[in-house]
Design an enzyme around this catalytic site. Structure first.
Site, PDB file in Angstrom:
ATOM      1  N   GLU A  22       0.811  -1.211   0.000  1.00  0.00           N
ATOM      2  CA  GLU A  22       0.000   0.000   0.000  1.00  0.00           C
ATOM      3  C   GLU A  22       0.848   1.266   0.000  1.00  0.00           C
ATOM      4  O   GLU A  22       0.472   2.256   0.615  1.00  0.00           O
ATOM      5  CB  GLU A  22      -0.948   0.007   1.207  1.00  0.00           C
ATOM      6  CG  GLU A  22      -1.984  -1.081   1.136  1.00  0.00           C
ATOM      7  CD  GLU A  22      -3.117  -0.870   2.119  1.00  0.00           C
ATOM      8  OE1 GLU A  22      -2.884  -0.234   3.167  1.00  0.00           O
ATOM      9  OE2 GLU A  22      -4.218  -1.331   1.840  1.00  0.00           O
ATOM     10  N   GLU A  40      -6.813  -7.977  -0.835  1.00  0.00           N
ATOM     11  CA  GLU A  40      -7.406  -7.931   0.513  1.00  0.00           C
ATOM     12  C   GLU A  40      -8.894  -7.669   0.415  1.00  0.00           C
ATOM     13  O   GLU A  40      -9.327  -6.529   0.254  1.00  0.00           O
ATOM     14  CB  GLU A  40      -6.756  -6.813   1.350  1.00  0.00           C
ATOM     15  CG  GLU A  40      -5.320  -7.094   1.706  1.00  0.00           C
ATOM     16  CD  GLU A  40      -4.715  -6.026   2.616  1.00  0.00           C
ATOM     17  OE1 GLU A  40      -5.475  -5.255   3.250  1.00  0.00           O
ATOM     18  OE2 GLU A  40      -3.480  -5.954   2.679  1.00  0.00           O
TER      19      GLU A  40
HETATM   20  C1  GAL Z   1      -4.722  -2.676   4.767  1.00  0.00           C
HETATM   21  C2  GAL Z   1      -3.329  -3.225   5.011  1.00  0.00           C
HETATM   22  C3  GAL Z   1      -3.400  -4.510   5.827  1.00  0.00           C
HETATM   23  C4  GAL Z   1      -4.283  -4.300   7.027  1.00  0.00           C
HETATM   24  C5  GAL Z   1      -5.651  -3.831   6.568  1.00  0.00           C
HETATM   25  C6  GAL Z   1      -6.617  -3.571   7.675  1.00  0.00           C
HETATM   26  O1  GAL Z   1      -4.669  -1.360   4.397  1.00  0.00           O
HETATM   27  O2  GAL Z   1      -2.676  -3.508   3.806  1.00  0.00           O
HETATM   28  O3  GAL Z   1      -2.117  -4.878   6.215  1.00  0.00           O
HETATM   29  O4  GAL Z   1      -3.699  -3.378   7.856  1.00  0.00           O
HETATM   30  O5  GAL Z   1      -5.512  -2.624   5.903  1.00  0.00           O
HETATM   31  O6  GAL Z   1      -6.847  -4.714   8.398  1.00  0.00           O
END
Ligand code: GAL
Length: 842
Positions: free
Chosen positions: A189, A258
Site C-alpha cells: 500500500e 485484501e
Molecule cells: C490494509 C493493510 C493490511 C491491514 C488492513 C486492515 O490497508 O494492507 O495490512 O492493515 O488494511 O486490516
C-alpha cells in the site's frame, strides 16, 4: 421493461454459437505452469485463485494443518501470508525462524495440503502488527529514513528480502521449482502514502520493483494499492469491494489482495461483523466483473500473541470476524455460505478465464453479465441497489434478484446460488467450564501473588538502568522495543526557600502515549491512558513533596503496540517527550512552574518480575517473594500466579480474565498477549439485527456495546500440559483474579434455514453431538434462530425424520425435499426447512 434487455437476449441467443476467444492480458492468469527439463514453460493454463490470509505467527504450528485443511474444505485453492520482519530479526542480524515463526514449515504445510501460496514479503506489512512489521532497531540505525530513497534503509530491506527469497529458493518453494508459491509481493500500500515522500517516494517505489524482479524467481510480483506500479509489477486492490477496480497496466490481471472479511478491533472498541451475505455479494460481483484472483483478509485472523499487536491500542484478539474464528472454529454461516460460492466459481473456471464476456446494464444498479466459451455460457445477475429487489426476464424466464445480491446461473437458466440466500447452518458458540478441574462451586483457583515495586532513584542510581541524560527521550529509541515498559526516573531537592514551597503542587506530564503511571517518593499518584484517536495526552495530579529532602519522581511509560500505518508512521513519537513540570498554585495569580524536562533522567527498561526466565516459575529459586495469603484486589503492579489442569478434549481453550484491569498473561512461559478487560466498549451503536444490504463499513453491525472489548484470551492447546499448567499475570492497574476461569469454546446451538432442493449439513463442530432438536419445520417457517415459528403448512414428519437422522450424531446431512420429509401441502414455489438443535456432550 429494460431497454438493454434485448441486447442481453441477443448475446445469449446469437453469440453463444461459436467459440469465444481466449482472454489474453487482462484475464489471462498463467499460474498452473509446469516446466520441462530445460526449464521451458509448458502447459500454462488460466486459473481462478480464491485465496485466504492466514498469518503464521498468529496461530501455532500445531494449528496450521487444521486451519489450512478447513480453508481447503471451504473451497480455497491458495493461502496468503505476510512475512513479519520484526518477528524474524528481532535484533540486528539475529534471526528467528522457530516455532510459530517457522515460515518454511508453514509454506510446506500449504503445499502438503495441495494449495498454492501467496507470499507478501513487504517487508513493510501494516497488518495491525507491531510497527507494521519493522524491527525497531532499524529505526535506531544512524542516518536511516524508512520507505524512501535512503541507502541505509534500502540495504537493510534488501538484506532481509534476500534472506527470505533465498530461504524459499533453498527449500524449492517457488512454483518454478515445483513449490506452491505462485505470487509474491513487495512493499504494501505504498501508493497510499507515496505523495508524502515526494520524488524520493517515486524512485523508492521503482527501486522496490527492480529489487523484486532481480531475484528472477519467475512469479508475478504484486504491489497492492500502487496505481503507478511499473510493468510487469501488478497493482492489486484492497478493500471491502473491488469490482470496479481496474489495474493501471492494461496487461495486468484484475486481482484483489485484501477482501476484508470483517475488521480488526482496538482496545475499547465494539465487535465488528460483516455478514456472510455481503461478503459473498462482494466476491460474486468481483468475478462477475472479470476478476481472477481474490484473497480474503483475513480467512483466519487469529491472535496477537506476546507484543505483536500493532496500533497503537490494537487488541490481542485478531478475530476479524473471519470465516475461521480466532480459535480456528468455523464461523458459520460465513464459512459455509462462501464454500458454496467458491465451489460454484471453481466449477466455472474454464469459462471465466477463457470465455468472452459481455455486460448488460439494466439501469437502477441492476446488471447482467454473460461469459461464453466453447458452446457453454454462464450468467451473473447483479443487483447493487441497497433496498429494491428486481425481477429480470432472461430467455423467457423471470428471475427475482434481491437487493444487494448477485444470482449465479451456471447455464444461464438455473439459479444455483444467490448471495443473499444463506442455506448453511449458523453456529452459536458457547464457552464451557473446564471439566478437568473438578471444581465444585464456588469455583476456586489458588493464587499466589507478589508485588512489582515501583522503581525509584537511590542516591541518583537505579539498579539495571541503561543511561542517565539531561533530556526526555523517545521510548522506542531507549527500549529498542524489547519491552512495553520504560521507567523515566528523576529526583529533585526541595530547599526551604524554593518558590514551590507553601503552594499546592501539581505534577504535569505530557506524554505521546500510550499509558503513564506516576509515583512520587514511591507513592502512586496517578495513572492515565489515551485511545487510538488520542495518543498524546497530559496527566496532571496533585502531589506532596518533602521539604529539605531529595524527592524522587518515577514515571512508568507503557506502550500498547507501536504505530503500524500512515505516511512516516515509523517516526511517530511514543513515550514521555515532555514537558514534565511541577506547577505551584496552578491557575492562580501566584502560579510558578519548575520544568523538569532537562533534569537528569535515568532510564530503566522493563519490569523486575519479567526477569524471571520464561516466567515458568517452577524453579524453587523463583518461588522467593510469592505469598499465598492476603491476596490483594484492586492494587496496581501485582503479579499473580496459579496452576490449572488442561481442559479435556480438543476444543479450543480460553481464559476468561473478567475482573482484571490491564496487563500481560503467560501460560507455561508463553506470552499469550496483553489483556485489558477493564477497557469497556462504548454503550452506543450496537444492533441485534444487521441488514446486509448497502455498503459495509467498520461501524456497521456492531455488537458487544458496554462490555469489555476483550474478555477471553486464547490459550493454544500446544501451550498446555495435562496437569500442572501455570498462569502468570502481571496486573498493572489493579483488579481481582478471583473470577478467572478456563473454558473451552464450542458450538452450543446450531440453526439453519435451507431452501428445498439443497443439501444441508449440520455439525456440532467438535466432540459434541446433537442432543435435542428444538425446532424443525419444512414448509413455510418464519423467524430467525432462537425465534422460529411454523407457517400455515408443513410436512408432518419433519421432526421425527430429523431426530432419526441427527440425534446423537456429531454431524448429519439432510436432503431438503418432500422426498425426505413428506408432502407439505403448501402452495409456494419453494419450501424451506428451518431447524434449531442443541449440541451437548455425548
Ligand atoms: C490494509 C493493510 C493490511 C491491514 C488492513 C486492515 O490497508 O494492507 O495490512 O492493515 O488494511 O486490516
Amino acid at each position: 421493461m429494460y431497454p438493454d434487455f434485448c441486447l442481453f437476449q441477443d448475446i445469449l441467443t446469437k453469440e453463444i454459437i461459436g467459440r469465444g476467444t481466449k482472454r489474453e492480458g487482462l484475464y489471462f492468469v498463467p499460474l498452473d505452469v509446469s516446466y520441462d527439463e530445460r526449464g521451458i514453460k509448458i502447459n500454462g493454463r488460466s486459473k481462478i485463485i480464491i485465496s485466504g490470509s492466514i498469518h503464521y505467527p498468529r496461530s501455532t504450528p500445531e494449528m496450521w494443518g487444521d486451519l489450512i485443511r478447513k480453508a481447503k474444505e471451504g473451497g480455497l485453492n491458495a493461502i496468503e501470508t505476510y512475512v513479519f520482519w520484526n518477528a524474524h530479526e528481532p535484533l540486528y542480524r539475529q534471526y528467528d525462524f522457530e516455532g510459530n515463526k517457522d515460515l518454511v514449515r508453514f509454506i510446506k504445510t500449504i503445499q502438503d495440503a495441495g494449495l498454492y501460496a501467496i507470499l507478501r514479503i513487504g517487508p513493510y506489512v501494516c497488518a495491525e502488527w507491531n510497527y507494521g512489521g519493522f524491527p525497531v532497531w532499524l529505526h535506531n540505525l544512524p542516518g536511516i529514513e524508512m520507505r524512501t530513497n535512503n541507502t541505509v534503509y534500502q540495504n537493510e530491506m534488501k538484506t532481509f528480502v534476500t534472506v527470505i527469497v533465498d530461504m524459499m529458493k533453498r527449500h524449492n518453494l517457488f512454483a518454478i521449482q515445483g513449490g506452491p508459491i505462485i505470487v509474491a509481493q513487495i512493499e504494501n500500500e505504498y501508493g497510499n502514502v507515496e505523495w508524502a515522500y515526494g520524488n524520493n517516494g517515486k524512485s523508492y517505489m521503482n527501486w522496490c520493483a527492480q529489487l523484486a524482479l532481480s531475484y528472477g524467481v519467475d512469479v508475478p510480483w504484486i504491489m497492492c494499492q500502487q496505481n503507478d506500479a511499473p510493468s510487469p509489477l501488478i497493482n492489486t486492490c484492497n478493500g471491502w469491494y473491488c469490482d470496479q477496480f481496474s489495474p493501471n497496466n492494461p496487461k495486468s490481471p484484475k486481482w484483489w489482495t485484501e477482501n476484508w472479511s470483517g475488521w480488526f478491533k482496538d482496545w475499547g472498541m465494539k465487535d465488528p461483523h460483516r455478514t456472510a451475505e455481503d461478503l459473498a455479494f462482494a466476491v460474486a460481483r468481483f468475478f462477475q466483473y472479470g476478476g481472477s484472483l481474490q484473497n480474503y483478509y483475513m480467512y483466519h485472523g487469529g491472535t496477537n500473541f506476546g507484543r505483536t499487536a500493532g496500533g497503537p491500542y490494537i487488541a490481542t484478539s485478531y478475530d476479524y470476524d473471519a470465516p475461521l474464528d480466532e480459535y480456528g472454529n468455523l464461523n458459520q454461516p460465513k464459512w459455509g455460505h462462501l464454500k458454496r460460492l467458491h465451489e460454484l466459481i471453481m466449477s466455472m473456471e474454464e469459462i471465466l478465464t477463457h470465455g468472452v464476456k459481455r455486460d448488460v446494464d439494466y439501469g437502477n444498479m441492476m446488471s447482467g453479465t454473460v461469459y461464453m466459451y466453447d458452446g457453454k455460457q454462464i450468467c451473473f445477475l447483479g443487483n447493487a441497489n441497497s433496498n429494491q429487489d428486481f425481477t429480470v426476464n432472461l430467455m423467457g424466464n423471470n428471475y427475482t434478484v434481491p437487493a444487494w445480491s448477485v444470482s449465479i446461473l451456471p447455464d444461464c437458466y438455473t439459479e444455483v446460488y444467490n448471495t443473499a440466500k444463506v442455506n448453511t447452518q449458523q453456529s452459536l458458540m458457547v464457552k464451557l467450564p473446564n471439566e478437568a478441574d473438578d471444581q465444585t462451586e464456588p469455583y476456586e483457583l489458588t493464587w499466589d501473588w507478589r508485588p512489582e515495586h515501583p522503581e525509584h532513584l537511590h542516591d541518583g542510581l537505579a539498579k539495571g538502568s541503561v543511561m542517565t541524560v539531561n533530556k526526555l527521550l523517545d521510548q522506542k529509541t531507549v527500549t529498542n522495543d524489547t519491552s512495553d515498559y520504560l521507567w523515566y526516573l528523576t529526583s529533585l531537592d526541595l530547599s526551604k526557600n524554593d518558590s514551590l514551597v507553601g503552594k499546592k503542587i501539581t505534577l504535569h506530564v505530557h506524554t505521546n502515549g500510550h499509558i503513564v503511571h506516576a509515583f512520587v517518593n514511591g507513592k502512586h499518584v496517578g495513572s492515565q491512558w489515551g485511545s487510538s484517536d488520542h495518543l498524546e495526552f497530559i496527566m496532571e495530579k496533585d502531589i506532596k513533596l518533602k521539604l529539605g529532602k531529595t524527592n524522587t519522581i518515577s514515571l512508568l511509560s507503557v506502550t500498547v503496540g507501536l504505530q503500524n500505518y500512515g505516511a512516516n508512521f515509523d517516526t511517530t513519537k511514543v513515550g514521555i517527550h515532555g514537558p514534565v513540570k511541577l506547577i505551584g498554585n496552578k491557575g492562580q495569580s501566584d502560579e510558578v512552574t519548575k520544568d523538569l524536562s532537562t533534569n537528569p533522567w535515568t532510564y530503566k527498561v522493563g519490569l523486575n518480575g519479567m526477569e524471571v526466565k520464561g516466567l515458568q516459575l517452577d524453579n524453587a529459586r523463583h518461588q522467593h517473594g510469592w505469598k499465598s495469603y492476603n491476596l490483594p484486589s484492586n492494587r496496581l503492579f501485582i503479579w499473580y500466579k496459579t496452576t490449572f489442569k488442561a481442559p479435556l478434549g480438543s476444543d479450543p481453550v480460553v481464559v476468561d480474565l473478567q475482573g482484571l484491569g490491564k496487563g500481560v498473561a503467560w501460560v507455561n512461559g508463553h506470552n499469550i498477549g496483553r489483556f485489558w478487560p477493564s477497557y469497556v466498549a462504548g454503550e452506543d451503536g450496537c444492533t441485534t439485527t444487521c441488514d446486509y444490504r448497502g455498503a459495509y463499513n467498520s461501524n456497521k453491525c456492531l455488537t458487544n456495546c458496554g462490555q469489555p472489548s476483550q474478555r477471553w484470551y486464547h490459550i493454544p492447546r500446544s501451550f498446555l500440559e495435562d496437569d500442572g499448567n501455570k498462569l502468570v499475570l502481571f496486573e498493572e492497574f489493579g483488579g481481582t483474579p478471583l473470577h478467572v476461569r478456563f473454558q473451552t469454546v464450542t458450538a452450543g446451538t446450531i440453526c439453519a434455514t435451507t431452501d428445498e432442493g439443497k443439501k444441508l449439513e449440520l455439525s456440532c463442530q467438535g466432540r459434541r453431538v446433537m442432543s435435542e432438536i428444538r425446532f424443525a419445520s419444512f414448509g413455510e417457517p418464519t423467524g430467525a434462530c432462537g425465534s422460529y415459528a411454523r407457517g400455515s403448512c408443513e410436512a408432518p414428519n419433519t421432526l421425527s425424520v430429523i431426530q432419526k437422522q441427527c440425534l446423537g450424531q456429531e454431524s448429519c446431512t439432510l436432503d431438503v425435499s418432500e422426498n425426505t420429509f413428506g408432502p407439505t401441502g403448501c402452495h409456494q414455489n419453494v419450501y424451506r426447512l428451518a431447524i434449531e438443535a442443541t449440541c451437548d456432550s455425548p
